[in-house]
Motif scaffolding. Structure first.
Motif, PDB file in Angstrom:
ATOM      1  N   GLY A 348       0.937  -1.234   0.036  1.00 55.82           N
ATOM      2  CA  GLY A 348      -0.169  -0.237   0.041  1.00 55.82           C
ATOM      3  C   GLY A 348       0.747   1.337   0.014  1.00 55.82           C
ATOM      4  O   GLY A 348       0.922   2.142   0.883  1.00 55.82           O
ATOM      5  N   SER A 349       1.643   1.353  -1.089  1.00 59.44           N
ATOM      6  CA  SER A 349       2.664   2.262  -1.049  1.00 59.44           C
ATOM      7  C   SER A 349       2.435   3.847  -1.300  1.00 59.44           C
ATOM      8  O   SER A 349       3.328   4.623  -1.472  1.00 59.44           O
ATOM      9  CB  SER A 349       4.064   1.741  -1.941  1.00 59.44           C
ATOM     10  N   GLY A 350       1.171   3.960  -1.977  1.00 61.75           N
ATOM     11  CA  GLY A 350       0.884   5.095  -2.313  1.00 61.75           C
ATOM     12  C   GLY A 350       1.703   5.616  -3.401  1.00 61.75           C
ATOM     13  O   GLY A 350       1.746   5.159  -4.445  1.00 61.75           O
ATOM     14  N   VAL A 351       2.124   7.145  -3.238  1.00 66.96           N
ATOM     15  CA  VAL A 351       3.015   7.752  -4.400  1.00 66.96           C
ATOM     16  C   VAL A 351       4.436   7.163  -4.269  1.00 66.96           C
ATOM     17  O   VAL A 351       5.206   7.730  -4.986  1.00 66.96           O
ATOM     18  CB  VAL A 351       2.734   9.241  -4.241  1.00 66.96           C
ATOM     19  N   GLY A 352       4.778   6.214  -3.330  1.00 63.68           N
ATOM     20  CA  GLY A 352       6.120   5.579  -3.322  1.00 63.68           C
ATOM     21  C   GLY A 352       7.025   6.513  -2.472  1.00 63.68           C
ATOM     22  O   GLY A 352       8.428   6.174  -2.304  1.00 63.68           O
ATOM     23  N   ALA A 379       3.626   7.675  -8.392  1.00 66.14           N
ATOM     24  CA  ALA A 379       4.491   7.091  -7.983  1.00 66.14           C
ATOM     25  C   ALA A 379       5.607   6.767  -9.198  1.00 66.14           C
ATOM     26  O   ALA A 379       6.807   6.956  -8.955  1.00 66.14           O
ATOM     27  CB  ALA A 379       4.225   5.986  -7.282  1.00 66.14           C
ATOM     28  N   ASP A 380       5.006   6.529 -10.245  1.00 71.65           N
ATOM     29  CA  ASP A 380       5.778   6.255 -11.489  1.00 71.65           C
ATOM     30  C   ASP A 380       6.720   7.630 -11.798  1.00 71.65           C
ATOM     31  O   ASP A 380       7.861   7.508 -12.040  1.00 71.65           O
ATOM     32  CB  ASP A 380       5.106   5.946 -12.418  1.00 71.65           C
ATOM     33  N   ALA A 381       5.996   8.631 -11.674  1.00 69.16           N
ATOM     34  CA  ALA A 381       6.596   9.866 -11.656  1.00 69.16           C
ATOM     35  C   ALA A 381       7.670  10.190 -10.968  1.00 69.16           C
ATOM     36  O   ALA A 381       8.732  10.674 -11.502  1.00 69.16           O
ATOM     37  CB  ALA A 381       5.600  11.210 -11.961  1.00 69.16           C
ATOM     38  N   GLN A 382       7.121   9.991  -9.650  1.00 72.86           N
ATOM     39  CA  GLN A 382       8.313  10.425  -8.630  1.00 72.86           C
ATOM     40  C   GLN A 382       9.582   9.212  -9.100  1.00 72.86           C
ATOM     41  O   GLN A 382      10.662   9.706  -8.651  1.00 72.86           O
ATOM     42  CB  GLN A 382       7.973   9.939  -7.358  1.00 72.86           C
TER      43      GLN A 382
END
Length: 500
Positions: A348-352, A379-382
Protein backbone atom coordinates in the motif's frame (compact mmCIF):
# COMPACT_ATOMS: atom_id res chain seq x y z
CA UNK A 1 47.70 -8.51 19.00
CA UNK A 2 44.73 -10.63 20.00
CA UNK A 3 44.02 -14.24 19.28
CA UNK A 4 41.62 -13.44 16.44
CA UNK A 5 43.83 -10.84 14.74
CA UNK A 6 46.33 -13.30 13.24
CA UNK A 7 46.50 -16.81 11.88
CA UNK A 8 47.05 -19.38 14.70
CA UNK A 9 50.65 -20.48 14.91
CA UNK A 10 49.76 -24.11 15.50
CA UNK A 11 48.30 -24.53 12.00
CA UNK A 12 51.80 -24.87 10.55
CA UNK A 13 52.35 -28.05 12.62
CA UNK A 14 49.11 -29.77 11.77
CA UNK A 15 50.40 -32.17 9.10
CA UNK A 16 52.07 -35.40 10.35
CA UNK A 17 55.85 -35.06 10.75
CA UNK A 18 58.26 -37.46 9.12
CA UNK A 19 61.07 -38.27 11.54
CA UNK A 20 64.35 -39.48 10.15
CA UNK A 21 65.57 -42.90 11.37
CA UNK A 22 68.94 -42.51 13.04
CA UNK A 23 71.02 -44.52 15.49
CA UNK A 24 70.34 -41.99 18.22
CA UNK A 25 66.77 -41.97 19.54
CA UNK A 26 65.00 -38.74 18.60
CA UNK A 27 61.95 -37.61 20.54
CA UNK A 28 59.06 -36.50 18.35
CA UNK A 29 58.17 -32.84 18.40
CA UNK A 30 55.41 -31.82 20.82
CA UNK A 31 51.98 -32.34 19.38
CA UNK A 32 49.60 -29.40 18.94
CA UNK A 33 47.74 -28.48 22.13
CA UNK A 34 44.19 -29.67 21.69
CA UNK A 35 40.81 -29.00 23.21
CA UNK A 36 39.75 -31.72 25.66
CA UNK A 37 37.41 -33.41 23.20
CA UNK A 38 36.34 -32.99 19.61
CA UNK A 39 34.23 -36.05 18.90
CA UNK A 40 33.18 -35.06 15.43
CA UNK A 41 36.83 -34.68 14.27
CA UNK A 42 38.54 -37.43 16.37
CA UNK A 43 38.71 -39.92 13.56
CA UNK A 44 40.42 -37.45 11.21
CA UNK A 45 42.90 -35.91 13.64
CA UNK A 46 46.26 -37.03 12.21
CA UNK A 47 48.34 -36.23 15.31
CA UNK A 48 46.43 -38.45 17.72
CA UNK A 49 48.19 -41.69 18.82
CA UNK A 50 47.69 -44.30 16.16
CA UNK A 51 49.46 -47.58 15.35
CA UNK A 52 50.78 -46.15 12.10
CA UNK A 53 52.69 -43.43 13.96
CA UNK A 54 54.90 -45.89 15.86
CA UNK A 55 55.35 -48.13 12.87
CA UNK A 56 56.99 -45.31 10.89
CA UNK A 57 60.08 -45.17 13.13
CA UNK A 58 62.11 -47.56 15.29
CA UNK A 59 63.21 -44.67 17.51
CA UNK A 60 59.98 -44.53 19.56
CA UNK A 61 60.70 -46.14 22.97
CA UNK A 62 58.77 -46.39 26.28
CA UNK A 63 61.12 -43.79 27.81
CA UNK A 64 60.31 -41.36 24.96
CA UNK A 65 56.58 -41.89 25.43
CA UNK A 66 56.92 -41.16 29.15
CA UNK A 67 58.79 -37.97 28.31
CA UNK A 68 55.96 -37.02 26.01
CA UNK A 69 53.43 -37.55 28.77
CA UNK A 70 55.43 -35.39 31.18
CA UNK A 71 55.70 -32.61 28.61
CA UNK A 72 51.98 -32.87 27.93
CA UNK A 73 51.16 -32.69 31.68
CA UNK A 74 53.45 -29.67 32.12
CA UNK A 75 51.84 -27.92 29.16
CA UNK A 76 48.40 -28.68 30.56
CA UNK A 77 49.34 -27.19 33.93
CA UNK A 78 50.75 -24.12 32.20
CA UNK A 79 47.46 -23.61 30.33
CA UNK A 80 45.55 -23.76 33.61
CA UNK A 81 47.80 -21.13 35.21
CA UNK A 82 47.29 -18.70 32.33
CA UNK A 83 43.74 -17.36 32.21
CA UNK A 84 42.21 -17.47 28.75
CA UNK A 85 41.44 -14.11 27.13
CA UNK A 86 37.76 -13.10 27.26
CA UNK A 87 35.75 -14.28 24.25
CA UNK A 88 34.86 -11.69 21.61
CA UNK A 89 31.21 -11.51 20.65
CA UNK A 90 30.64 -15.22 21.27
CA UNK A 91 33.32 -16.24 18.77
CA UNK A 92 34.69 -19.77 19.30
CA UNK A 93 38.38 -20.30 19.92
CA UNK A 94 40.01 -21.94 16.88
CA UNK A 95 41.51 -24.58 19.20
CA UNK A 96 38.12 -25.69 20.43
CA UNK A 97 36.26 -25.21 17.17
CA UNK A 98 35.18 -28.40 15.49
CA UNK A 99 35.10 -26.48 12.20
CA UNK A 100 38.90 -26.68 11.77
CA UNK A 101 39.97 -29.83 9.94
CA UNK A 102 43.22 -30.92 11.56
CA UNK A 103 43.67 -33.61 8.95
CA UNK A 104 44.14 -31.07 6.15
CA UNK A 105 47.30 -29.31 5.07
CA UNK A 106 48.48 -26.08 6.66
CA UNK A 107 46.85 -22.98 5.17
CA UNK A 108 43.94 -24.85 3.62
CA UNK A 109 40.91 -23.10 2.16
CA UNK A 110 38.85 -24.02 5.21
CA UNK A 111 41.34 -22.27 7.48
CA UNK A 112 41.24 -19.14 5.34
CA UNK A 113 37.44 -19.24 5.29
CA UNK A 114 36.95 -19.05 9.05
CA UNK A 115 39.71 -16.45 9.46
CA UNK A 116 38.15 -14.39 6.68
CA UNK A 117 34.77 -14.70 8.36
CA UNK A 118 36.16 -13.21 11.55
CA UNK A 119 37.71 -10.32 9.63
CA UNK A 120 34.43 -9.82 7.79
CA UNK A 121 32.53 -9.46 11.06
CA UNK A 122 35.00 -6.80 12.15
CA UNK A 123 34.44 -4.87 8.92
CA UNK A 124 30.68 -5.09 9.31
CA UNK A 125 30.63 -3.59 12.79
CA UNK A 126 28.41 -0.51 12.77
CA UNK A 127 29.00 2.76 14.56
CA UNK A 128 26.44 5.04 16.15
CA UNK A 129 26.00 8.66 15.13
CA UNK A 130 25.05 11.52 17.43
CA UNK A 131 21.45 11.51 16.19
CA UNK A 132 20.95 7.85 17.14
CA UNK A 133 21.38 6.28 13.71
CA UNK A 134 23.54 3.23 13.10
CA UNK A 135 25.92 3.39 10.16
CA UNK A 136 26.17 0.58 7.61
CA UNK A 137 29.89 0.27 6.71
CA UNK A 138 29.05 -1.52 3.47
CA UNK A 139 26.91 1.32 2.09
CA UNK A 140 28.28 2.84 -1.11
CA UNK A 141 27.19 6.39 -1.95
CA UNK A 142 29.11 7.26 -5.09
CA UNK A 143 27.13 6.93 -8.33
CA UNK A 144 29.03 4.58 -10.66
CA UNK A 145 28.80 6.95 -13.68
CA UNK A 146 27.45 10.40 -12.76
CA UNK A 147 30.82 11.78 -11.62
CA UNK A 148 32.67 10.44 -14.65
CA UNK A 149 30.48 11.68 -17.49
CA UNK A 150 26.96 12.46 -18.65
CA UNK A 151 24.41 9.77 -17.82
CA UNK A 152 22.19 9.05 -20.79
CA UNK A 153 18.42 9.04 -20.65
CA UNK A 154 17.96 11.37 -17.69
CA UNK A 155 14.64 13.20 -17.94
CA UNK A 156 14.88 15.83 -15.22
CA UNK A 157 11.99 18.13 -14.30
CA UNK A 158 13.71 21.49 -13.98
CA UNK A 159 12.56 23.96 -11.34
CA UNK A 160 11.75 26.40 -14.14
CA UNK A 161 9.11 23.97 -15.41
CA UNK A 162 7.06 24.17 -12.21
CA UNK A 163 7.85 27.70 -10.98
CA UNK A 164 8.09 30.28 -13.77
CA UNK A 165 6.73 33.53 -15.17
CA UNK A 166 4.62 31.43 -17.51
CA UNK A 167 2.91 29.87 -14.48
CA UNK A 168 2.02 33.32 -13.07
CA UNK A 169 4.94 33.54 -10.63
CA UNK A 170 6.42 36.93 -9.73
CA UNK A 171 10.08 37.94 -10.28
CA UNK A 172 12.26 38.44 -7.19
CA UNK A 173 15.47 40.35 -6.43
CA UNK A 174 14.19 43.23 -8.56
CA UNK A 175 14.76 41.22 -11.75
CA UNK A 176 13.12 42.14 -15.03
CA UNK A 177 11.30 39.43 -16.90
CA UNK A 178 14.30 38.86 -19.17
CA UNK A 179 16.68 38.52 -16.19
CA UNK A 180 15.09 35.71 -14.20
CA UNK A 181 16.72 32.72 -15.96
CA UNK A 182 19.69 31.12 -14.12
CA UNK A 183 21.36 27.70 -13.93
CA UNK A 184 22.51 25.66 -10.93
CA UNK A 185 25.30 23.07 -11.10
CA UNK A 186 25.05 19.92 -8.97
CA UNK A 187 28.03 17.90 -7.64
CA UNK A 188 28.31 15.73 -10.76
CA UNK A 189 29.07 16.06 -14.46
CA UNK A 190 25.38 16.23 -15.40
CA UNK A 191 24.01 19.36 -17.01
CA UNK A 192 22.87 22.10 -14.60
CA UNK A 193 19.25 22.59 -13.53
CA UNK A 194 17.32 25.53 -14.95
CA UNK A 195 15.69 27.96 -12.50
CA UNK A 196 13.77 31.18 -12.81
CA UNK A 197 14.21 33.70 -9.99
CA UNK A 198 10.51 33.86 -9.18
CA UNK A 199 8.15 33.18 -6.29
CA UNK A 200 4.53 32.17 -5.81
CA UNK A 201 2.54 30.50 -3.06
CA UNK A 202 2.72 26.69 -3.18
CA UNK A 203 5.48 26.83 -5.79
CA UNK A 204 9.21 26.24 -5.55
CA UNK A 205 10.96 29.18 -3.93
CA UNK A 206 13.87 29.52 -6.38
CA UNK A 207 16.18 31.64 -4.22
CA UNK A 208 15.70 29.53 -1.09
CA UNK A 209 16.11 26.30 -3.05
CA UNK A 210 19.35 27.44 -4.70
CA UNK A 211 20.89 28.50 -1.37
CA UNK A 212 19.87 25.15 0.19
CA UNK A 213 21.57 23.21 -2.62
CA UNK A 214 24.82 25.15 -2.16
CA UNK A 215 24.71 24.58 1.61
CA UNK A 216 24.06 20.83 1.27
CA UNK A 217 26.88 20.48 -1.24
CA UNK A 218 29.33 22.14 1.15
CA UNK A 219 28.15 20.15 4.17
CA UNK A 220 27.94 16.71 2.53
CA UNK A 221 30.47 16.60 -0.31
CA UNK A 222 33.41 18.61 1.02
CA UNK A 223 35.75 18.42 3.97
CA UNK A 224 35.68 21.22 6.51
CA UNK A 225 38.75 22.81 4.93
CA UNK A 226 37.47 22.45 1.37
CA UNK A 227 34.13 23.98 2.36
CA UNK A 228 35.55 27.26 3.70
CA UNK A 229 35.01 29.21 0.42
CA UNK A 230 31.37 28.09 0.56
CA UNK A 231 30.56 28.40 4.26
CA UNK A 232 32.74 31.20 5.69
CA UNK A 233 30.45 33.37 7.80
CA UNK A 234 31.65 36.60 6.15
CA UNK A 235 32.98 35.82 2.68
CA UNK A 236 31.51 32.39 1.87
CA UNK A 237 29.26 31.83 -1.13
CA UNK A 238 26.29 30.90 1.06
CA UNK A 239 26.63 34.18 2.95
CA UNK A 240 26.94 36.17 -0.29
CA UNK A 241 23.82 34.53 -1.75
CA UNK A 242 21.86 35.18 1.43
CA UNK A 243 23.01 38.78 1.63
CA UNK A 244 22.15 39.48 -2.03
CA UNK A 245 18.65 38.02 -1.53
CA UNK A 246 17.90 40.17 1.52
CA UNK A 247 14.66 42.05 0.85
CA UNK A 248 16.24 45.32 1.92
CA UNK A 249 19.04 44.93 -0.62
CA UNK A 250 17.84 42.67 -3.46
CA UNK A 251 21.19 42.63 -5.23
CA UNK A 252 20.43 40.69 -8.41
CA UNK A 253 23.91 41.20 -9.84
CA UNK A 254 25.53 40.07 -6.58
CA UNK A 255 23.33 36.97 -6.42
CA UNK A 256 24.12 35.96 -10.00
CA UNK A 257 27.85 36.58 -9.50
CA UNK A 258 27.97 34.37 -6.39
CA UNK A 259 25.93 31.66 -8.15
CA UNK A 260 28.25 31.70 -11.18
CA UNK A 261 31.28 31.41 -8.89
CA UNK A 262 29.69 28.47 -7.06
CA UNK A 263 28.95 26.72 -10.37
CA UNK A 264 32.57 27.04 -11.47
CA UNK A 265 34.01 25.93 -8.13
CA UNK A 266 31.89 22.81 -7.70
CA UNK A 267 32.39 21.72 -11.33
CA UNK A 268 36.15 22.07 -10.89
CA UNK A 269 36.05 19.98 -7.70
CA UNK A 270 34.10 17.27 -9.52
CA UNK A 271 36.51 17.20 -12.46
CA UNK A 272 39.48 17.02 -10.07
CA UNK A 273 37.83 13.99 -8.41
CA UNK A 274 37.72 15.75 -5.04
CA UNK A 275 33.98 15.14 -4.74
CA UNK A 276 34.26 11.51 -5.85
CA UNK A 277 36.98 10.67 -3.33
CA UNK A 278 35.04 12.33 -0.53
CA UNK A 279 31.90 10.36 -1.39
CA UNK A 280 33.85 7.11 -1.40
CA UNK A 281 34.78 7.72 2.23
CA UNK A 282 31.19 8.27 3.35
CA UNK A 283 28.73 5.53 4.30
CA UNK A 284 25.74 7.66 5.32
CA UNK A 285 23.81 10.79 4.33
CA UNK A 286 22.63 13.49 6.74
CA UNK A 287 18.95 13.09 7.51
CA UNK A 288 18.17 16.69 6.51
CA UNK A 289 19.86 16.10 3.16
CA UNK A 290 17.81 12.97 2.49
CA UNK A 291 14.62 14.90 3.26
CA UNK A 292 15.69 17.74 0.97
CA UNK A 293 16.25 15.47 -2.04
CA UNK A 294 12.92 13.70 -1.50
CA UNK A 295 11.17 17.07 -1.22
CA UNK A 296 12.79 18.15 -4.49
CA UNK A 297 11.35 15.07 -6.17
CA UNK A 298 7.92 15.51 -4.56
CA UNK A 299 7.69 19.25 -5.38
CA UNK A 300 8.28 18.56 -9.07
CA UNK A 301 5.98 15.56 -9.48
CA UNK A 302 3.31 15.15 -6.80
CA UNK A 303 2.77 18.69 -5.48
CA UNK A 304 1.48 20.12 -8.79
CA UNK A 305 -1.11 17.31 -8.96
CA UNK A 306 -1.76 16.65 -5.28
CA UNK A 307 -5.51 17.20 -5.79
CA UNK A 308 -5.67 13.81 -7.50
CA UNK A 309 -4.96 12.09 -4.19
CA UNK A 310 -8.15 13.44 -2.60
CA UNK A 311 -10.28 11.21 -4.81
CA UNK A 312 -10.80 8.13 -2.67
CA UNK A 313 -13.72 6.20 -1.23
CA UNK A 314 -14.17 6.71 2.49
CA UNK A 315 -14.76 3.49 4.44
CA UNK A 316 -12.88 1.33 1.90
CA UNK A 317 -9.29 0.19 1.48
CA UNK A 318 -8.76 3.00 -1.06
CA UNK A 319 -7.75 5.67 1.45
CA UNK A 320 -4.62 7.80 1.10
CA UNK A 321 -2.28 9.00 3.84
CA UNK A 322 1.46 9.54 4.09
CA UNK A 323 4.01 8.61 6.75
CA UNK A 324 6.43 11.54 6.87
CA UNK A 325 10.24 11.47 6.61
CA UNK A 326 11.04 11.63 10.37
CA UNK A 327 8.71 8.68 11.05
CA UNK A 328 10.44 6.50 8.46
CA UNK A 329 13.94 7.38 9.64
CA UNK A 330 12.94 6.66 13.23
CA UNK A 331 11.56 3.23 12.36
CA UNK A 332 13.88 1.91 9.66
CA UNK A 333 17.20 3.45 10.70
CA UNK A 334 17.03 3.86 14.47
CA UNK A 335 14.76 1.06 15.71
CA UNK A 336 15.31 -1.63 13.08
CA UNK A 337 18.81 -0.55 11.95
CA UNK A 338 18.28 -1.62 8.36
CA UNK A 339 21.34 -2.05 6.14
CA UNK A 340 22.00 -1.84 2.41
CA UNK A 341 21.98 -5.62 1.92
CA UNK A 342 18.39 -6.02 3.15
CA UNK A 343 14.99 -5.97 1.45
CA UNK A 344 12.17 -3.55 2.24
CA UNK A 345 8.55 -3.94 1.08
CA UNK A 346 5.77 -1.34 1.42
CA UNK A 347 2.29 -2.86 0.99
CA UNK A 348 0.00 0.00 0.00
CA UNK A 349 2.87 2.31 -1.02
CA UNK A 350 0.81 5.26 -2.28
CA UNK A 351 2.96 7.68 -4.31
CA UNK A 352 6.11 5.79 -3.30
CA UNK A 353 7.53 8.22 -0.74
CA UNK A 354 8.66 5.55 1.74
CA UNK A 355 9.97 3.23 -0.97
CA UNK A 356 12.19 5.99 -2.33
CA UNK A 357 13.34 7.07 1.13
CA UNK A 358 14.45 3.54 2.02
CA UNK A 359 16.38 3.25 -1.25
CA UNK A 360 18.11 6.61 -0.69
CA UNK A 361 18.68 6.73 3.06
CA UNK A 362 19.50 3.05 3.58
CA UNK A 363 20.51 1.95 0.09
CA UNK A 364 18.51 -1.28 0.35
CA UNK A 365 16.42 -3.09 -2.25
CA UNK A 366 13.06 -1.36 -1.98
CA UNK A 367 9.64 -2.55 -3.21
CA UNK A 368 6.19 -1.01 -3.19
CA UNK A 369 2.72 -2.04 -4.33
CA UNK A 370 -0.30 0.23 -4.74
CA UNK A 371 -3.76 -0.27 -6.26
CA UNK A 372 -5.09 3.32 -6.54
CA UNK A 373 -4.52 4.43 -10.13
CA UNK A 374 -3.80 8.11 -9.45
CA UNK A 375 -1.32 7.26 -6.72
CA UNK A 376 0.37 4.70 -9.00
CA UNK A 377 0.76 7.28 -11.77
CA UNK A 378 2.32 9.79 -9.39
CA UNK A 379 4.57 7.09 -7.94
CA UNK A 380 5.89 6.28 -11.41
CA UNK A 381 6.56 9.99 -12.00
CA UNK A 382 8.39 10.21 -8.67
CA UNK A 383 10.58 7.20 -9.47
CA UNK A 384 11.54 8.68 -12.84
CA UNK A 385 12.45 12.03 -11.25
CA UNK A 386 14.17 10.26 -8.33
CA UNK A 387 16.44 8.36 -10.73
CA UNK A 388 17.38 11.53 -12.61
CA UNK A 389 17.82 13.72 -9.54
CA UNK A 390 19.98 11.30 -7.56
CA UNK A 391 22.20 11.07 -10.64
CA UNK A 392 22.43 14.87 -10.61
CA UNK A 393 23.56 14.62 -6.99
CA UNK A 394 26.04 11.86 -7.92
CA UNK A 395 24.45 9.41 -5.50
CA UNK A 396 23.94 5.65 -5.76
CA UNK A 397 20.71 4.22 -4.32
CA UNK A 398 19.17 0.84 -3.70
CA UNK A 399 17.14 -0.81 -6.45
CA UNK A 400 13.52 0.35 -6.57
CA UNK A 401 10.56 -1.66 -7.87
CA UNK A 402 6.99 -0.32 -7.90
CA UNK A 403 4.08 -2.69 -8.59
CA UNK A 404 0.45 -1.88 -9.46
CA UNK A 405 -2.69 -3.63 -8.32
CA UNK A 406 -3.84 -5.68 -5.35
CA UNK A 407 -0.79 -6.98 -3.46
CA UNK A 408 -2.81 -10.05 -2.49
CA UNK A 409 -2.86 -11.12 -6.14
CA UNK A 410 0.56 -9.89 -7.31
CA UNK A 411 2.93 -12.81 -7.94
CA UNK A 412 6.10 -10.67 -7.75
CA UNK A 413 5.07 -9.26 -4.38
CA UNK A 414 4.31 -12.76 -3.09
CA UNK A 415 7.83 -13.84 -4.07
CA UNK A 416 9.70 -10.85 -2.66
CA UNK A 417 7.87 -11.19 0.67
CA UNK A 418 9.73 -14.47 1.15
CA UNK A 419 13.01 -12.51 1.10
CA UNK A 420 11.81 -9.40 2.94
CA UNK A 421 13.57 -8.20 6.09
CA UNK A 422 11.11 -5.38 6.83
CA UNK A 423 7.50 -4.98 5.67
CA UNK A 424 5.53 -1.76 6.09
CA UNK A 425 1.73 -1.73 6.12
CA UNK A 426 -0.02 1.58 6.68
CA UNK A 427 -3.24 -0.14 7.71
CA UNK A 428 -4.70 2.83 9.57
CA UNK A 429 -7.87 2.68 7.45
CA UNK A 430 -7.76 -0.91 6.13
CA UNK A 431 -10.88 -3.05 6.48
CA UNK A 432 -10.81 -6.02 8.86
CA UNK A 433 -11.03 -8.38 5.88
CA UNK A 434 -7.89 -6.92 4.30
CA UNK A 435 -6.02 -7.11 7.61
CA UNK A 436 -7.00 -10.78 7.97
CA UNK A 437 -5.82 -11.46 4.42
CA UNK A 438 -2.51 -9.82 5.23
CA UNK A 439 -1.98 -12.08 8.24
CA UNK A 440 -2.35 -15.11 5.99
CA UNK A 441 0.20 -13.58 3.60
CA UNK A 442 2.61 -13.22 6.50
CA UNK A 443 2.78 -17.03 6.76
CA UNK A 444 5.34 -16.87 3.92
CA UNK A 445 7.61 -14.39 5.69
CA UNK A 446 10.95 -15.67 6.91
CA UNK A 447 11.61 -15.98 10.61
CA UNK A 448 12.67 -12.67 12.16
CA UNK A 449 11.08 -10.48 9.49
CA UNK A 450 9.74 -7.22 10.98
CA UNK A 451 6.28 -5.85 10.15
CA UNK A 452 5.56 -2.18 10.81
CA UNK A 453 1.88 -1.28 10.99
CA UNK A 454 -0.35 1.44 12.40
CA UNK A 455 -2.71 -1.16 13.89
CA UNK A 456 -1.88 -4.55 15.37
CA UNK A 457 -2.59 -7.75 13.47
CA UNK A 458 -3.06 -9.60 16.76
CA UNK A 459 -6.34 -8.85 18.54
CA UNK A 460 -7.43 -9.50 22.08
CA UNK A 461 -10.57 -11.39 21.10
CA UNK A 462 -8.70 -13.85 18.81
CA UNK A 463 -11.60 -14.84 16.59
CA UNK A 464 -11.22 -17.76 14.23
CA UNK A 465 -10.44 -15.45 11.32
CA UNK A 466 -7.39 -13.81 12.89
CA UNK A 467 -6.18 -16.32 15.46
CA UNK A 468 -3.26 -17.12 13.13
CA UNK A 469 -1.87 -13.68 13.95
CA UNK A 470 -1.16 -14.59 17.58
CA UNK A 471 0.38 -17.87 16.43
CA UNK A 472 2.97 -16.45 14.05
CA UNK A 473 3.61 -12.90 15.37
CA UNK A 474 5.01 -11.26 18.47
CA UNK A 475 4.01 -7.61 18.79
CA UNK A 476 5.60 -4.54 20.36
CA UNK A 477 3.65 -1.27 20.69
CA UNK A 478 5.18 2.19 20.31
CA UNK A 479 4.08 5.83 20.25
CA UNK A 480 5.09 8.30 17.56
CA UNK A 481 5.26 12.05 18.31
CA UNK A 482 3.39 14.94 16.71
CA UNK A 483 3.73 15.74 12.99
CA UNK A 484 4.81 12.25 11.96
CA UNK A 485 1.84 11.50 9.66
CA UNK A 486 0.02 13.53 7.01
CA UNK A 487 -3.59 13.10 8.20
CA UNK A 488 -3.13 14.59 11.67
CA UNK A 489 -0.63 16.67 13.61
CA UNK A 490 -1.34 14.69 16.80
CA UNK A 491 0.77 11.84 18.14
CA UNK A 492 -0.34 8.22 17.79
CA UNK A 493 0.60 4.57 18.15
CA UNK A 494 2.12 1.97 15.88
CA UNK A 495 3.31 -1.65 16.11
CA UNK A 496 6.36 -3.64 15.15
CA UNK A 497 5.56 -7.34 14.79
CA UNK A 498 8.15 -10.05 14.42
CA UNK A 499 7.55 -13.24 12.46
CA UNK A 500 8.16 -16.13 14.86
Amino acid sequence: MGLFDKKPKFLKDIAPHKIRVEKVAVAPKPRPKLAPKAPSRASSYSSSPQPTSSSRTSASTPATAADDRRRSAAASAERKRKPAPPPKRSRVSPVASSRVDFGSDSGSEDDEDWIGALDSRKRQKRGKLEDGRYVDPNRRLKHPRALEGAVRGLDLIHAAQVASLELKCEPVLGARRDEVAVELQYPSLQKPERYELVWSKDKIDAVSSIISVVRHVADTYLTEEQAVPFTHHMTGLVRRLEKASNRNIEDLAGFKAALAEYNDKILELVKDDVVGKNLEKRTELPRSFVAFILEQVYDRTVAPKVGLLAKYENGTDNVYGELLHPFISSMLVEKLQMTSDQVFVDLGSGVGNVVLQAALEIGCESWGCEMMENACNLADAQLKEFTARTSMWGLATGKVRLERGDFRANADIQEVLKRADVVLVNNQAFTSQLNDDLVRMFLDLKSGCKIISLKSFVHDHKSASNDVGSTILTVENFTYPEDYVSWTSASGTYCISTRK
